[in-house]
Motif scaffolding. Sequence first.
Motif, PDB file in Angstrom:
ATOM      1  N   LEU A 199       0.769  -0.917   0.076  1.00  0.00           N
ATOM      2  CA  LEU A 199       0.023  -0.076  -0.131  1.00  0.00           C
ATOM      3  C   LEU A 199       0.975   1.609  -0.223  1.00  0.00           C
ATOM      4  N   HIS A 200       1.868   1.593   1.273  1.00  0.00           N
ATOM      5  CA  HIS A 200       2.615   2.036   0.354  1.00  0.00           C
ATOM      6  C   HIS A 200       2.980   2.915  -0.843  1.00  0.00           C
ATOM      7  N   TYR A 201       3.616   1.986  -1.723  1.00  0.00           N
ATOM      8  CA  TYR A 201       3.894   2.205  -2.938  1.00  0.00           C
ATOM      9  C   TYR A 201       2.712   2.612  -3.769  1.00  0.00           C
ATOM     10  N   ARG A 202       1.908   3.073  -3.203  1.00  0.00           N
ATOM     11  CA  ARG A 202       0.612   3.485  -4.007  1.00  0.00           C
ATOM     12  C   ARG A 202       0.873   4.994  -3.736  1.00  0.00           C
ATOM     13  N   ILE A 203       0.440   4.532  -2.260  1.00  0.00           N
ATOM     14  CA  ILE A 203       0.292   6.287  -1.667  1.00  0.00           C
ATOM     15  C   ILE A 203       0.831   6.307  -0.061  1.00  0.00           C
ATOM     16  N   PRO A 204       1.079   7.365   0.018  1.00  0.00           N
ATOM     17  CA  PRO A 204       2.139   7.008   1.415  1.00  0.00           C
ATOM     18  C   PRO A 204       0.374   6.934   3.367  1.00  0.00           C
ATOM     19  N   LEU A 205       1.627   5.533   3.728  1.00  0.00           N
ATOM     20  CA  LEU A 205       0.634   5.235   4.435  1.00  0.00           C
ATOM     21  C   LEU A 205      -0.136   5.859   5.719  1.00  0.00           C
ATOM     22  N   ALA A 206       0.376   7.584   5.655  1.00  0.00           N
ATOM     23  CA  ALA A 206      -0.496   8.724   6.725  1.00  0.00           C
ATOM     24  C   ALA A 206      -1.602   9.320   5.905  1.00  0.00           C
ATOM     25  N   LYS A 207      -1.476   8.824   4.489  1.00  0.00           N
ATOM     26  CA  LYS A 207      -3.099   9.358   4.236  1.00  0.00           C
ATOM     27  C   LYS A 207      -4.514   8.368   4.298  1.00  0.00           C
ATOM     28  N   LYS A 264      -8.003  10.142  -4.686  1.00  0.00           N
ATOM     29  CA  LYS A 264      -8.042  10.384  -5.503  1.00  0.00           C
ATOM     30  C   LYS A 264      -8.060   9.736  -6.691  1.00  0.00           C
ATOM     31  N   LYS A 265      -8.323   8.814  -8.475  1.00  0.00           N
ATOM     32  CA  LYS A 265      -7.542   8.737  -8.452  1.00  0.00           C
ATOM     33  C   LYS A 265      -6.216   8.869  -9.303  1.00  0.00           C
ATOM     34  N   LYS A 266      -5.846  10.837  -9.743  1.00  0.00           N
ATOM     35  CA  LYS A 266      -4.927  10.705 -10.203  1.00  0.00           C
ATOM     36  C   LYS A 266      -4.290  11.197  -8.863  1.00  0.00           C
ATOM     37  N   THR A 267      -4.147  10.699  -7.056  1.00  0.00           N
ATOM     38  CA  THR A 267      -3.269  11.286  -6.684  1.00  0.00           C
ATOM     39  C   THR A 267      -2.420   8.937  -7.101  1.00  0.00           C
ATOM     40  N   LEU A 268      -3.229   8.492  -6.835  1.00  0.00           N
ATOM     41  CA  LEU A 268      -2.718   6.554  -6.474  1.00  0.00           C
ATOM     42  C   LEU A 268      -1.651   6.484  -8.468  1.00  0.00           C
ATOM     43  N   ARG A 269      -2.661   7.626  -8.975  1.00  0.00           N
ATOM     44  CA  ARG A 269      -1.431   7.580 -10.019  1.00  0.00           C
ATOM     45  C   ARG A 269      -0.678   8.482 -10.698  1.00  0.00           C
ATOM     46  N   TRP A 270      -0.715   9.302 -10.290  1.00  0.00           N
ATOM     47  CA  TRP A 270       0.705  10.073 -10.137  1.00  0.00           C
ATOM     48  C   TRP A 270       1.938  10.160  -9.168  1.00  0.00           C
ATOM     49  N   GLY A 271       0.803   9.263  -7.553  1.00  0.00           N
ATOM     50  CA  GLY A 271       1.854   9.923  -6.722  1.00  0.00           C
ATOM     51  C   GLY A 271       1.231  11.341  -6.066  1.00  0.00           C
ATOM     52  N   ALA A 272       1.402  10.609  -4.518  1.00  0.00           N
ATOM     53  CA  ALA A 272       1.399  12.049  -3.645  1.00  0.00           C
ATOM     54  C   ALA A 272       2.031  11.974  -2.464  1.00  0.00           C
ATOM     55  N   PRO A 273       3.337  13.135  -2.985  1.00  0.00           N
ATOM     56  CA  PRO A 273       4.200  13.100  -2.190  1.00  0.00           C
ATOM     57  C   PRO A 273       3.984  13.484  -0.467  1.00  0.00           C
ATOM     58  N   THR A 274       4.955  13.259   0.503  1.00  0.00           N
ATOM     59  CA  THR A 274       4.657  13.421   1.714  1.00  0.00           C
ATOM     60  C   THR A 274       4.472  14.594   2.050  1.00  0.00           C
ATOM     61  N   ALA A 280      -3.347  11.859  14.335  1.00  0.00           N
ATOM     62  CA  ALA A 280      -4.377  11.060  15.126  1.00  0.00           C
ATOM     63  C   ALA A 280      -4.634   9.565  15.340  1.00  0.00           C
ATOM     64  N   TYR A 281      -3.396   9.126  13.720  1.00  0.00           N
ATOM     65  CA  TYR A 281      -3.566   8.020  14.247  1.00  0.00           C
ATOM     66  C   TYR A 281      -3.361   6.839  15.772  1.00  0.00           C
ATOM     67  N   TYR A 282      -2.395   7.653  16.218  1.00  0.00           N
ATOM     68  CA  TYR A 282      -1.992   6.989  18.089  1.00  0.00           C
ATOM     69  C   TYR A 282      -3.430   7.800  18.836  1.00  0.00           C
ATOM     70  N   ALA A 283      -4.214   8.732  17.877  1.00  0.00           N
ATOM     71  CA  ALA A 283      -4.545   9.483  19.835  1.00  0.00           C
ATOM     72  C   ALA A 283      -6.285   8.169  19.333  1.00  0.00           C
ATOM     73  N   LEU A 284      -5.843   7.844  18.485  1.00  0.00           N
ATOM     74  CA  LEU A 284      -7.558   7.357  18.033  1.00  0.00           C
ATOM     75  C   LEU A 284      -7.158   5.985  19.374  1.00  0.00           C
ATOM     76  N   PHE A 285      -6.109   5.467  19.223  1.00  0.00           N
ATOM     77  CA  PHE A 285      -5.924   4.011  20.440  1.00  0.00           C
ATOM     78  C   PHE A 285      -5.792   4.316  22.079  1.00  0.00           C
ATOM     79  N   ILE A 286      -4.850   6.171  22.273  1.00  0.00           N
ATOM     80  CA  ILE A 286      -4.367   6.633  23.017  1.00  0.00           C
ATOM     81  C   ILE A 286      -5.853   6.785  23.661  1.00  0.00           C
ATOM     82  N   THR A 287      -6.854   7.032  22.983  1.00  0.00           N
ATOM     83  CA  THR A 287      -8.460   7.499  23.447  1.00  0.00           C
ATOM     84  C   THR A 287      -8.963   6.283  24.019  1.00  0.00           C
ATOM     85  N   GLY A 288      -8.276   4.709  23.234  1.00  0.00           N
ATOM     86  CA  GLY A 288      -9.512   3.625  23.079  1.00  0.00           C
ATOM     87  C   GLY A 288      -9.594   3.666  24.641  1.00  0.00           C
ATOM     88  N   TRP A 289      -7.755   3.462  24.779  1.00  0.00           N
ATOM     89  CA  TRP A 289      -7.313   2.957  26.106  1.00  0.00           C
ATOM     90  C   TRP A 289      -7.172   3.722  27.433  1.00  0.00           C
TER      91      TRP A 289
END
Length: 347
Positions: A208-216, A314-324, A334-343
Amino acid sequence: MPRFMSPMIRRRPSAEELRAASTIQESAPSPIEQSIDFSQTAPSAIEQSAMPSTPAEEQPQIPPDVRVSEGGFRQIRDESLVLLSQGITHRIERSEEGPFQIFVEPEKRRAAQFQIRLYHRENPPRDENPPLPLKFTLHPLWVLAVPIVCTLLDFSDIAIQMHNAGIADATKILRGEWWRTITAMTLHADSRHLASNLVSGFLALSLLHYRIPLAKLVPFLAVASAVANFFVALTVQTSFRSLGFSGFVFATIGCLAVIEFRLMPRETHGLLRRFAPLCGAASLAVFLGLGENADILGHLYGFIAGILCGFIPKKKTLRWGAPTVAADIFWIVAYYALFITGWALAL
């Protein structure tokens, strides 16, 4: 002897000569009249404003060029050579999204589009969707760090109540303890269970990382996995208990399958062939999801939730790449905050 000059005898002008002289004086203009011609004086400012303004010469407006094609460097290069061979003048630009574009004059649009279609009909595109590279990357580690840390804490004696407080209990979830849908993803039954989820998750996230940055996408996958756990509890409605990061892994597989489906070119493979990524991902999900003590509903709902997440970028983001960019840090937090809130709610 002194010389004597005879005095000058002045003759009085005759009446005819006097009349001729007066006539000449009346007809000749005075010096002031000769210097100023009142009939040709410039109008005043008020008269100029009152006078109707004559329209200035309008310059002909040149219509803007129209776009006839958009694509990668190789595609635009070949299409440009086709247009040059037919004597169609054009220009090439690169848009902000990444792809190259061809612009022509409006009167040449139809001819240019016809030549480009004719070229692609005889030479169909091949690799618009290049295969994903099998390279080693460390990007998935920041995603997998959450289940690793929480599971190790659960296995140790540091947090004794962690297992019972965070496991997904269907009865307790339906009673209002919704945070268990989040905390259950970070717990595992044993080291074997943890290792299998980490290996499969690392491979899926790497692709998945080679298609789009994981953070997105990772924060959306985490929320989708939590929603999938809630639907498991809603479906079973008994004292069903589950845990593990596998729901997130299956959501990643479903998301990746939809992305490959969207990038599959219709012109090359046809509509039925485009479903190959979805069919392959479904087969992989069945192969990995069936087993002893496997949460089949959790895997199924996670896979479906991941399919929905595949339509977020967006499809253009996937096809042409989205820089970090710097804004991606917000999604990581937000990813870490989700689990921190749960715990925080669980403990």
